[in-house]
Design an enzyme around this catalytic site. Structure first.
Site, PDB file in Angstrom:
ATOM      1  N   GLU A 257      17.399  23.754  62.412  1.00 54.22           N
ATOM      2  CA  GLU A 257      17.893  25.077  62.772  1.00 54.22           C
ATOM      3  C   GLU A 257      19.395  25.173  62.987  1.00 54.22           C
ATOM      4  OE1 GLU A 257      16.414  23.167  66.728  1.00 54.22           O
ATOM      5  OE2 GLU A 257      15.829  23.202  64.619  1.00 54.22           O
ATOM      6  N   ASN A 258      20.207  24.325  62.377  1.00 50.81           N
ATOM      7  CA  ASN A 258      21.659  24.420  62.543  1.00 50.81           C
ATOM      8  C   ASN A 258      22.074  25.894  62.566  1.00 50.81           C
ATOM      9  OD1 ASN A 258      21.781  21.465  61.897  1.00 50.81           O
ATOM     10  ND2 ASN A 258      21.302  22.212  59.849  1.00 50.81           N
ATOM     11  N   GLU A 291      12.399  28.450  62.013  1.00 49.24           N
ATOM     12  CA  GLU A 291      13.833  28.163  62.158  1.00 49.24           C
ATOM     13  C   GLU A 291      14.617  29.409  62.561  1.00 49.24           C
ATOM     14  OE1 GLU A 291      14.550  25.096  62.215  1.00 49.24           O
ATOM     15  OE2 GLU A 291      12.588  24.518  61.444  1.00 49.24           O
TER      16      GLU A 291
END
Length: 827
Positions: A257-258, A291
């Site tokens: 999930e940057n 995400e």
């Protein structure tokens, strides 16, 4: 007491994709709350060239020391300092091939192996790419620059601010400053990336390798939907200017999930119309939604310590299903949540070797094969239980309050309970402490005495226990009457025993109505179980309840409390079953039992199940239909493979027809492709192996490659099984080596060869990514160890003394081995 708060990182990275190194400069602004003489930072696998501190507008060299054991860099200041301190560190690192830190991933373009470099930092691998205070609560802003070859594309969390030509022929890509965020959410990558931008929401892009843009429309469309759902449900706008969904060839996890730059395995983002099955298509949506939820749960509000990691993953798991259900209610997503998430969580948490959702303080939390089913699956199931108790409206308001209060900051579990209590006026904190802070879950014994239901709780485990634990359990009961009506009752069970008065004319009672609670139920009253069985036959009970009754009964089989024969007898109530959820639960239970039981038990299961499976397949059709539900497609694939293992001549002929067509180059429906390949291998010879090998080598579609790898684990012939084992080590990419291993470990014809293969190739298998190595151990030991249990236990007794590698997974796998042995002996 915290001595430092990081304020801002200015990071410049210059990657070398030929020699796989990178040069870096990190300029870090810190705020020292007290007078300090040294600055500690995290560091791993990097060479430090210099450390300097800013004094009177000049950077002054500082001595420093690196401790590789503690992964720490200590910078010694020229004098005691307080307030804002700026340090600059020059360093060099390695672009590794371990799928962690700053790593390389390869693909073939024009018969040439080509590389990209990307980052994967969760939980504590940012320190492999830049010196930092690598803890989720140590939030800061980030200014990132990359010096890259002029033909390459650089990507980071924020949009590009500028590109500047350099004298060395490269370009400097400067990105906009990020919001305040944790180090593990930083992303930077470089390669021959191509992107497709949404026309409806320009913030959203899908980023791929060359030639794969045509497979992005489905993910792009659902990415827009998931972002819209999240903004509306959480009541807070997405705070970044862009959101990239990036497909990466080599990736250990499913996705990451940057913030603003989410990375995915290719098969979990790219949709191939002729190759992606309905179940795989749905999985793409679930992962994107998962995400997307993280952009709020984890990114906007971050755990104040890794012990609270469940605040990220449980919510992302829950809303991964919730967003999909919002847009595609016809997919029966919540039924699949029960069968997938809740079932695996109950199985994992029924071991002595388990842990609390909130990992006890002092333990370094790592998402692995041991913890993931607790943090993700159990956590998500507990959230479903909370929502069922306080109601959907209060649940949503509580989440919105939690996010508003703690945005851009950090939070602990109690902060969530406080928000739920504020909106619901219910004692959520007291209830949830019992579910979050202690391991395991309860079983509720129910007995009717006259007009009273007597409920007793204790911890459920497959092996005997005397833990003496209690939970605050929201109990929902459905009462049935002979006239056909029903009535619900709710009670909060907060003691070891609870008594509930019911009407005298109650004909039957179902505890844990619609399976909203995370607990097992055992009915002491045989008459009531028979009455519920009749309501299964008449399909008066909901699909969730029909599923729940059989899955609880199967749990008693695994405990050794009832026989396999008793379970099969109860399944006679499901002979006319048509719903996906109870059917898939039964097939899963029988498939597991078939692996565990001895020859007589296997024969009993196959005799009972084979004709029934064939009847169900006749009802739903062997061939997929355009208008059928997703769950029908998923159930068919499961039934076809199970029937083939039971020896169905009808299914063997059906699969042979399609596999022969496949060998001749004809298309096979994407919803049949996997099971057709599996049965092709099961009944195939060396020619089939060679065809699978050639197809695997030629394919550029990850979906197809995964289907082939699953098939490689399905051979029946000993020579081909061993040939496949060798193929895993020599040919299969590191990211996917575990897939055929897991398939072999659930193949009754291959399982006996798995232990010797593991021991003989241990050194090479240990080089797998840690998460993937754990999956191999967890797959092999519980079943393959059954014929040699003493030797397996002795091997791991010695192994654990020498290394901590996969220790938790080894322990839980050995416990599962013991459970299987007891189940076989009592079968």
């Amino acid at each position: 007491m915290q001595k430092f708060t990081p304020v801002n990182y200015k990071i410049r990275i210059e990657p070398d994709l030929v020699n796989f190194t990178f040069a870096g400069t990190a300029q870090v602004l810190l705020n020292a709350h007290h007078s300090v003489k040294e600055i500690p930072m995290n560091l791993l696998d990097m060479a430090i060239w210099s450390c300097k501190v800013l004094e009177k507008n000049t950077f002054v060299a500082c001595p420093f020391v690196v401790n590789t054991q503690t992964e720490e860099l200590r910078i010694f200041l020229p004098e005691a300092m307080t307030g804002n301190i700026t340090v600059r560190i020059d360093y060099q690192g390695h672009i590794n091939d371990q799928m962690a830190g700053f790593y390389r991933s390869s693909y073939i373009r024009g018969r040439k192996q080509t590389y990209i470099a990307v980052t994967q930092f969760q939980e504590s691998d940012a320190r492999r790419a830049f010196p930092c205070m690598d803890h989720p609560a140590k939030k800061a802003t980030f200014d990132i620059e990359m010096d890259v070859e002029k033909n390459l594309v650089a990507i980071s969390n924020s949009p590009i601010q500028s590109e500047t030509k350099l004298d060395n022929g490269k370009k400097r890509v400067t990105f906009e400053r990020t919001p305040k965020m944790s180090t593990y959410l930083v992303f930077f990558g470089v390669g021959e990336f191509e992107s497709v931008q949404s026309q409806n929401d320009p913030r959203v892009r899908v980023v791929t390798l060359p030639s794969k843009k045509k497979y992005t429309p489905f993910a792009l469309e659902f990415g827009e939907k998931a972002l819209k759902f999240s903004e509306v449900y959480y009541g807070i706008s997405y705070p970044l200017a862009k959101l990239d969904l990036i497909a990466i060839p080599d990736f250990a996890f499913g996705a990451m999930e940057n913030w603003g730059a989410i990375t995915f395995r290719e098969n979990l983002l790219l949709y191939y119309p002729e190759m992606t099955s309905k179940s795989a298509q749905q999985r793409i949506c679930e992962i994107i939604a998962h995400e997307m939820a993280h952009q709020w749960f984890g990114n906007l509000v971050t755990p104040s310590d890794w012990k609270y990691l469940w605040l990220n993953e449980s919510f992302a798991t829950y809303f991964g299903y919730g967003a999909v259900d919002h847009y595609y209610p016809e997919w029966d997503t919540w039924e699949q949540f029960l069968d997938g998430m809740t079932t695996s969580a109950l199985s994992r948490d029924a071991l002595h070797e388990t842990t609390a959702i909130e990992i006890p303080s002092g333990e370094h939390v790592v998402i692995n094969t041991s913890t993931a089913p607790i943090i993700y699956n159990k956590g998500g199931s507990i959230l479903r239980q909370i929502e069922g108790y306080i109601g959907q409206d209060n649940f949503r308001k509580g989440l919105q309050d939690y996010l508003r209060v703690h945005e851009y900051g950090s939070a602990a579990s109690r902060h969530l309970w406080e928000s739920f209590e504020n909106v619901s006026n219910q004692p959520i904190g007291a209830m949830m402490k019992s579910w979050i802070e202690q391991p395991g879950f309860p079983m509720v014994d129910v007995q009717r005495i006259g007009h009273t239901l007597v409920l007793n709780q204790k911890r459920f485990t497959y092996l005997p226990n005397d833990f003496g634990q209690k939970w605050v359990i929201p109990i929902l009961i459905n009462l049935f009457f002979d006239a056909g009506e029903s009535r619900q009752m709710t009670v909060l069970m907060d003691d070891a025993q609870t008594e509930i008065d019911i009407p005298s004319d109650t004909a039957a009672y179902k505890v844990n109505d619609r399976q909203t609670g995370f607990y097992r139920v055992r009915y002491k009253d045989r008459k009531n179980l028979e009455a519920l069985g009749r309501r299964i036959s008449d399909q008066i009970l909901s699909p969730e309840d029909r599923w729940g009754l059989q899955t609880d009964l199967y749990a008693w089989v695994k405990r050794g409390d009832i026989s396999l024969g008793d379970y099969l007898l109860f399944l006679s109530h499901y002979r006319e079953e048509t719903a996906y959820l109870p059917l898939t639960g039964i097939v899963s239970s029988l498939s597991e039992a078939y692996l565990v039981m001895d020859a007589d038990g296997k024969e009993k299961i196959s005799l009972w199940g084979l004709a029934w499976y064939e009847e169900i397949l006749e009802k739903i059709g062997h061939e997929p239909r355009k208008t059928e539900k997703n769950t029908t497609s998923i159930l068919r694939e499961q039934l076809v493979w199970a029937a083939a293992l039971f020896g169905s001549t009808q299914i063997h002929e059906f699969a042979h027809h399609h596999f022969s067509a496949l060998l001749e180059g004809a298309p096979v429906h994407s919803d049949l492709m996997r099971c057709v390949m599996q049965i092709g291998a099961l009944t195939g010879d060396a020619q089939v192996f060679d065809w699978l090998d050639a197809r695997f080598q030629a394919s550029e579609i990850e979906h197809e490659r995964l289907n082939i790898l699953a098939a490689l684990g399905c051979f029946k012939d000993e020579t081909l099984i061993k040939k496949s084992q060798k193929y895993i080590l020599e040919t299969v990419p590191a990211r996917n080596k575990f897939i055929p291993v897991v398939a072999m470990a659930s193949n009754p014809f291959a399982v006996d060869f798995m232990w010797d293969w593991y021991v003989s190739n241990l050194e090479e298998i240990e080089r797998f990514h840690p998460l993937l190595y754990e999956r191999v151990v967890a797959a092999i030991v519980p079943i393959a160890g059954m014929g040699r249990a003493d030797a397996v236990k002795a091997f791991f007794d010695d192994y654990i003394k020498k290394t901590d590698t996969a220790k938790d997974v080894i322990k839980l796998s050995l416990e599962r081995l013991e459970i299987n042995l007891r189940m076989r002996s009592s079968g």
